[in-house]
Write a protein that holds these residues in place. Sequence first.
Motif, PDB file in Angstrom:
ATOM      1  N   UNK A  26       0.798  -1.677   0.257  1.00 44.98           N
ATOM      2  CA  UNK A  26      -0.173   0.062   0.097  1.00 44.98           C
ATOM      3  C   UNK A  26       0.922   1.348  -0.190  1.00 44.98           C
ATOM      4  N   UNK A  27       2.011   1.488   0.492  1.00 47.56           N
ATOM      5  CA  UNK A  27       2.928   2.995   0.738  1.00 47.56           C
ATOM      6  C   UNK A  27       3.161   2.609  -0.724  1.00 47.56           C
ATOM      7  N   UNK A  28       3.945   1.559  -1.173  1.00 45.40           N
ATOM      8  CA  UNK A  28       4.754   1.668  -2.403  1.00 45.40           C
ATOM      9  C   UNK A  28       3.228   2.631  -3.532  1.00 45.40           C
ATOM     10  N   UNK A  29       2.125   2.208  -3.241  1.00 43.74           N
ATOM     11  CA  UNK A  29       1.419   2.411  -4.088  1.00 43.74           C
ATOM     12  C   UNK A  29       0.969   4.130  -3.766  1.00 43.74           C
ATOM     13  N   UNK A  30       1.386   4.577  -2.643  1.00 46.65           N
ATOM     14  CA  UNK A  30       1.012   6.182  -2.544  1.00 46.65           C
ATOM     15  C   UNK A  30       0.343   6.278  -1.475  1.00 46.65           C
ATOM     16  N   UNK A  31      -0.615   5.144  -0.309  1.00 44.49           N
ATOM     17  CA  UNK A  31      -1.279   5.819  -0.155  1.00 44.49           C
ATOM     18  C   UNK A  31      -0.742   6.134   1.091  1.00 44.49           C
ATOM     19  N   UNK A  32      -1.465   6.591   2.614  1.00 46.58           N
ATOM     20  CA  UNK A  32      -1.204   6.626   4.141  1.00 46.58           C
ATOM     21  C   UNK A  32      -1.629   5.662   4.644  1.00 46.58           C
ATOM     22  N   UNK A  33      -0.301   4.807   4.951  1.00 43.05           N
ATOM     23  CA  UNK A  33      -0.965   3.815   5.478  1.00 43.05           C
ATOM     24  C   UNK A  33       0.450   3.251   7.227  1.00 43.05           C
ATOM     25  N   UNK A  34      -0.946   2.839   8.045  1.00 42.01           N
ATOM     26  CA  UNK A  34      -0.711   2.549   9.049  1.00 42.01           C
ATOM     27  C   UNK A  34      -0.625   0.932   9.609  1.00 42.01           C
ATOM     28  N   UNK A  35       0.397   0.063  10.089  1.00 41.70           N
ATOM     29  CA  UNK A  35       0.319  -0.543  10.644  1.00 41.70           C
ATOM     30  C   UNK A  35       0.252  -1.238  11.911  1.00 41.70           C
ATOM     31  N   UNK A  36      -1.011  -1.722  12.701  1.00 39.67           N
ATOM     32  CA  UNK A  36      -1.156  -1.437  14.268  1.00 39.67           C
ATOM     33  C   UNK A  36      -0.978  -3.206  14.169  1.00 39.67           C
ATOM     34  N   UNK A  37      -0.363  -3.552  15.579  1.00 41.23           N
ATOM     35  CA  UNK A  37      -0.885  -4.652  16.346  1.00 41.23           C
ATOM     36  C   UNK A  37      -1.670  -4.386  17.190  1.00 41.23           C
ATOM     37  N   UNK A  38      -2.179  -5.890  17.238  1.00 38.32           N
ATOM     38  CA  UNK A  38      -3.392  -5.462  18.779  1.00 38.32           C
ATOM     39  C   UNK A  38      -3.069  -7.297  19.206  1.00 38.32           C
ATOM     40  N   UNK A  39      -1.552  -6.752  20.035  1.00 37.57           N
ATOM     41  CA  UNK A  39      -1.048  -8.059  20.648  1.00 37.57           C
ATOM     42  C   UNK A  39       0.038  -7.128  21.116  1.00 37.57           C
ATOM     43  N   UNK A  40       0.521  -7.849  22.645  1.00 41.76           N
ATOM     44  CA  UNK A  40       1.520  -7.621  23.307  1.00 41.76           C
ATOM     45  C   UNK A  40       2.826  -7.260  23.182  1.00 41.76           C
ATOM     46  N   UNK A  41       3.229  -8.257  21.845  1.00 44.33           N
ATOM     47  CA  UNK A  41       4.450  -8.538  21.696  1.00 44.33           C
ATOM     48  C   UNK A  41       5.075  -7.264  20.772  1.00 44.33           C
ATOM     49  N   UNK A  42       3.660  -6.967  19.993  1.00 48.46           N
ATOM     50  CA  UNK A  42       4.269  -5.456  19.016  1.00 48.46           C
ATOM     51  C   UNK A  42       5.192  -5.388  17.677  1.00 48.46           C
ATOM     52  N   UNK A  43       5.276  -6.835  17.323  1.00 50.45           N
ATOM     53  CA  UNK A  43       6.621  -7.170  16.204  1.00 50.45           C
ATOM     54  C   UNK A  43       6.207  -6.254  14.940  1.00 50.45           C
ATOM     55  N   UNK A  44       5.497  -6.199  15.056  1.00 44.20           N
ATOM     56  CA  UNK A  44       5.019  -4.892  13.691  1.00 44.20           C
ATOM     57  C   UNK A  44       5.506  -3.404  14.265  1.00 44.20           C
ATOM     58  N   UNK A  45       5.827  -3.285  15.715  1.00 42.91           N
ATOM     59  CA  UNK A  45       5.908  -1.306  16.071  1.00 42.91           C
ATOM     60  C   UNK A  45       7.747  -1.989  15.658  1.00 42.91           C
ATOM     61  N   UNK A  46       7.960  -2.347  16.168  1.00 40.49           N
ATOM     62  CA  UNK A  46       9.842  -3.592  16.753  1.00 40.49           C
ATOM     63  C   UNK A  46       9.946  -3.337  14.784  1.00 40.49           C
ATOM     64  N   UNK A  47       9.234  -4.280  13.943  1.00 45.21           N
ATOM     65  CA  UNK A  47       9.672  -3.829  13.030  1.00 45.21           C
ATOM     66  C   UNK A  47       9.684  -2.413  12.421  1.00 45.21           C
ATOM     67  N   UNK A  48       8.956  -1.702  12.904  1.00 41.72           N
ATOM     68  CA  UNK A  48       8.929  -0.742  11.730  1.00 41.72           C
ATOM     69  C   UNK A  48      10.400   0.450  11.919  1.00 41.72           C
ATOM     70  N   UNK A  49      10.920  -0.271  13.973  1.00 40.54           N
ATOM     71  CA  UNK A  49      11.671   0.936  14.071  1.00 40.54           C
ATOM     72  C   UNK A  49      12.631   0.657  13.151  1.00 40.54           C
ATOM     73  N   UNK A  50      13.159  -0.765  12.052  1.00 40.03           N
ATOM     74  CA  UNK A  50      14.229  -1.046  11.642  1.00 40.03           C
ATOM     75  C   UNK A  50      14.004  -0.623  10.180  1.00 40.03           C
ATOM     76  N   UNK A  51      12.744   0.070   9.619  1.00 37.63           N
ATOM     77  CA  UNK A  51      11.693   0.879   8.490  1.00 37.63           C
ATOM     78  C   UNK A  51      13.091   1.691   8.396  1.00 37.63           C
ATOM     79  N   UNK A  52      14.142   1.764   7.145  1.00 39.17           N
ATOM     80  CA  UNK A  52      15.211   3.636   6.432  1.00 39.17           C
ATOM     81  C   UNK A  52      13.750   4.384   6.291  1.00 39.17           C
TER      82      UNK A  52
END
Length: 205
Positions: A26-52
């Motif tokens: 979605x982001x590459x297609x030009x949209x304004x995207x939110x990736x959210x977790x619905x769990x305690x691990x917060x894997x997606x939030x941790x991954x987003x910290x790695x994003x250039x």
Amino acid sequence: MPVIVVANPKGGVGKSTLSSNIAGYFARSGHTVMLGDIDRQQSSRLWLKLRPADMPLISPWDISEEKIARPPKGTTHVVLDTPAGMHGKHLDAVMKIADKVVIPLQASVFDIYATQEFINELLKRSRGKVQIAVVGNRVKEHTLATEHLGEYLETVKVPVLTMLRDTQNYAHLAAHGLTLFDVAPTKIERDLELWQPLTKWLDKA
């Protein structure tokens, strides 16, 4: 604002990997995207910290001072990564906001049985208002397990979009905060081909 939920009651089926790559598409297609977790691990939030910083922006939840999570202002597309074992009121809450649910499924008899019950539960709760589809995930070609998975998928009551192969491309990219849609297509041409039915489904209203 379409809300795409990636869900499966089993853990370890690749929900976070699938969620991050959908967000990347979605982001590459030009949209304004939110990736959210619905769990305690917060894997997606941790991954987003790695994003250039030079990659298409994917945002996490916007957490207010009152600890209320909301999509950031201007968000056009939401992708939600869900925990294993989600059911009951938590599943009800997610289904109320979902437009589409993507169910990743691996070639395992245990995953198949658990997913069958989950699909039936989703169909009851959605009442035809939420689009639901299955994606074969981490599929190893020319194996007996994959053959059994194919036979099962012929019986499911929802669309089966594609069979994503088992490859290290996802792990290598994830380690750098990247998705298939962030690198030169020639490097991951086969995987992009397998994603085409899924991306077409995601783009449909």
